[in-house]
Scaffold this motif. Structure first.
Motif, PDB file in Angstrom:
ATOM      1  N   ARG A 311       5.573   8.830   5.802  1.00 10.25           N
ATOM      2  CA  ARG A 311       6.036   7.436   5.780  1.00 10.25           C
ATOM      3  C   ARG A 311       4.919   6.493   6.209  1.00 10.25           C
ATOM      4  NH1 ARG A 311      10.941   9.697   7.787  1.00 10.25           N
ATOM      5  NH2 ARG A 311      10.291   9.249   9.931  1.00 10.25           N
ATOM      6  N   PHE A 312       4.165   6.886   7.228  1.00 15.58           N
ATOM      7  CA  PHE A 312       3.064   6.033   7.698  1.00 15.58           C
ATOM      8  C   PHE A 312       2.007   5.870   6.609  1.00 15.58           C
ATOM      9  CE2 PHE A 312      -1.210   5.884   9.548  1.00 15.58           C
ATOM     10  CZ  PHE A 312      -1.136   4.699  10.257  1.00 15.58           C
ATOM     11  N   ALA A 314       2.402   6.185   3.363  1.00 15.40           N
ATOM     12  CA  ALA A 314       2.949   5.379   2.275  1.00 15.40           C
ATOM     13  C   ALA A 314       2.925   3.896   2.621  1.00 15.40           C
ATOM     14  CB  ALA A 314       4.381   5.831   1.975  1.00 15.40           C
ATOM     15  N   GLN A 315       3.239   3.543   3.864  1.00 15.24           N
ATOM     16  CA  GLN A 315       3.207   2.139   4.281  1.00 15.24           C
ATOM     17  C   GLN A 315       1.783   1.594   4.241  1.00 15.24           C
ATOM     18  OE1 GLN A 315       5.019   2.087   8.144  1.00 15.24           O
ATOM     19  NE2 GLN A 315       7.089   2.482   7.351  1.00 15.24           N
ATOM     20  N   ARG A 316       0.831   2.397   4.700  1.00 17.51           N
ATOM     21  CA  ARG A 316      -0.563   1.943   4.678  1.00 17.51           C
ATOM     22  C   ARG A 316      -1.052   1.731   3.261  1.00 17.51           C
ATOM     23  NH1 ARG A 316      -3.786   2.583   9.230  1.00 17.51           N
ATOM     24  NH2 ARG A 316      -5.352   1.620   7.883  1.00 17.51           N
ATOM     25  N   SER A 318       0.792   1.080   0.559  1.00 14.96           N
ATOM     26  CA  SER A 318       1.445  -0.100  -0.024  1.00 14.96           C
ATOM     27  C   SER A 318       0.867  -1.385   0.548  1.00 14.96           C
ATOM     28  CB  SER A 318       2.952  -0.036   0.230  1.00 14.96           C
ATOM     29  OG  SER A 318       3.232  -0.060   1.631  1.00 14.96           O
ATOM     30  N   LEU A 319       0.507  -1.375   1.835  1.00 14.69           N
ATOM     31  CA  LEU A 319      -0.090  -2.565   2.449  1.00 14.69           C
ATOM     32  C   LEU A 319      -1.464  -2.834   1.871  1.00 14.69           C
ATOM     33  CD1 LEU A 319       0.097  -4.782   4.596  1.00 14.69           C
ATOM     34  CD2 LEU A 319      -0.875  -3.164   6.243  1.00 14.69           C
TER      35      LEU A 319
END
Length: 338
Positions: A311-312, A314-316, A318-319
């Motif tokens: 999850r971390f 994927a967030q990075r 996408s950011l």
């Protein structure tokens, strides 16, 4: 450093020491005081720099050694102001030689060569991700169900260590030769255990880096945990050293290591997400009180760690994509970070 010529004039014994070695001592002292004032400013335990006598000063450094310091046959190393010294070169070195340090460990001396190498090609992708849950029963357990043995090296050497420490305590004269020899035997046992532990950490970290593209582990406060009842066992496994070695090898191989929040990873069911203390039936068994899922507790925790790491990442990603795609308004400056 500018006053070193005056020091040599007043103390002729320093004339026989290489100038860059003396300058490096001044740099070490400056670094120690900067670290001291940084800790004072941050409100941490300061630890004022202490004087190191000749029995506690165990290394010196040549900051700009010659590129031909090691002979072609690998049997000698040239130390300015000392001469050629015989060595046992345990492996050939390559690249540009940056520093040469001479280090003493007990009765043994080592030449430590720091080299600058070109960036190597990353390892081929394996499309594999893994989470690891560290502990004292097992060194670590992976989300794939692999169990790495905890060798308990300190515990294995505790019997011999107890004998030599008792012998040391019976030597009342701290400056006597018998006391020094007994102290050297104790230090040798500690040194052997530390080297065995370091070897295990390098081997296990290499295996993980070769097999997986992404490695997730818990972001543990090892120093705080070591102050509890399991302090001796935690010091023995040395998770902090292992994580540091793992990150270094991963960076060199083009892999990614992510440290995730360890809270509730051992109480959360990775199947349904139900989190409750009662899910952890025992140290080794996990049984979810909501969906009834049963599994080894460490494997379940490792799967939760992997899920948080994914999850971390994927967030990075996408950011980063959002930041790259977002156009910057014309005529506006980038805001300064406060």
């Amino acid at each position: 450093m500018k006053s070193l010529p005056e020091v040599k004039a007043a103390l002729p014994e320093y004339v026989g020491v290489n100038a860059q070695v003396l300058q490096d001592v001044a740099k070490r002292l400056d670094k120690a005081y900067k670290s001291f004032f940084r800790r004072v400013k941050a409100g941490q335990k300061a630890g004022y720099p202490r004087f190191r006598g000749r029995d506690r000063y165990d290394s010196f450094t040549y900051p700009q050694p010659s590129q031909s310091s090691v002979s072609g046959d690998g049997k000698h190393v040239y130390l300015p102001k000392i001469g050629n010294v015989r060595i046992k070169l345990h492996r050939p070195f390559a690249g540009k030689l940056k520093t040469l340090a001479v280090k003493r460990e007990g009765a043994e001396w080592y030449a430590v060569l720091t080299c600058e190498l070109p960036r190597t090609e990353p390892l081929p992708a394996t499309a594999s991700q893994v989470g690891i849950d560290v502990g004292t029963t097992w060194f670590f357990v992976t989300s794939d169900g692999e169990f790495c043995e905890n060798h308990k090296l300190f515990q294995a050497s505790s019997k011999k260590l107890r004998v030599v420490q008792r012998a040391l305590s019976r030597k009342p004269k701290k400056n006597g030769n018998r006391h020094k020899k007994a102290k050297a035997r104790v230090a040798k046992l500690y040194r052997k255990t530390a080297r065995q532990r370091l070897q295990v950490h390098h081997e296990e970290a290499k295996k993980l880096v070769i097999k997986h593209d992404l490695i997730c582990h818990e972001d543990l406060n090892v120093k705080g945990m070591a102050q509890g009842n399991l302090g001796k066992q935690i010091h023995d496994v040395a998770w902090g050293q292992f994580f540091q070695i793992l990150s270094g090898k991963a960076a060199w191989a083009g892999r990614r290591v992510v440290a995730v929040d360890p809270r509730l990873t051992s109480q959360r069911c990775h199947v349904c997400g139900h989190t409750e203390r009662g899910n952890r039936a025992s140290q080794a068994n996990f049984r979810c009180l909501s969906c009834g899922h049963t599994e080894n507790a460490d494997v379940n925790a490792a799967k939760n760690i992997l899920a948080q790491g994914l999850r971390f990442v994927a967030q990075r990603i996408s950011l980063e994509i959002a930041c790259h795609e977002k156009p910057r308004p014309l005529g506006l400056l980038r805001p300064e970070r406060v």
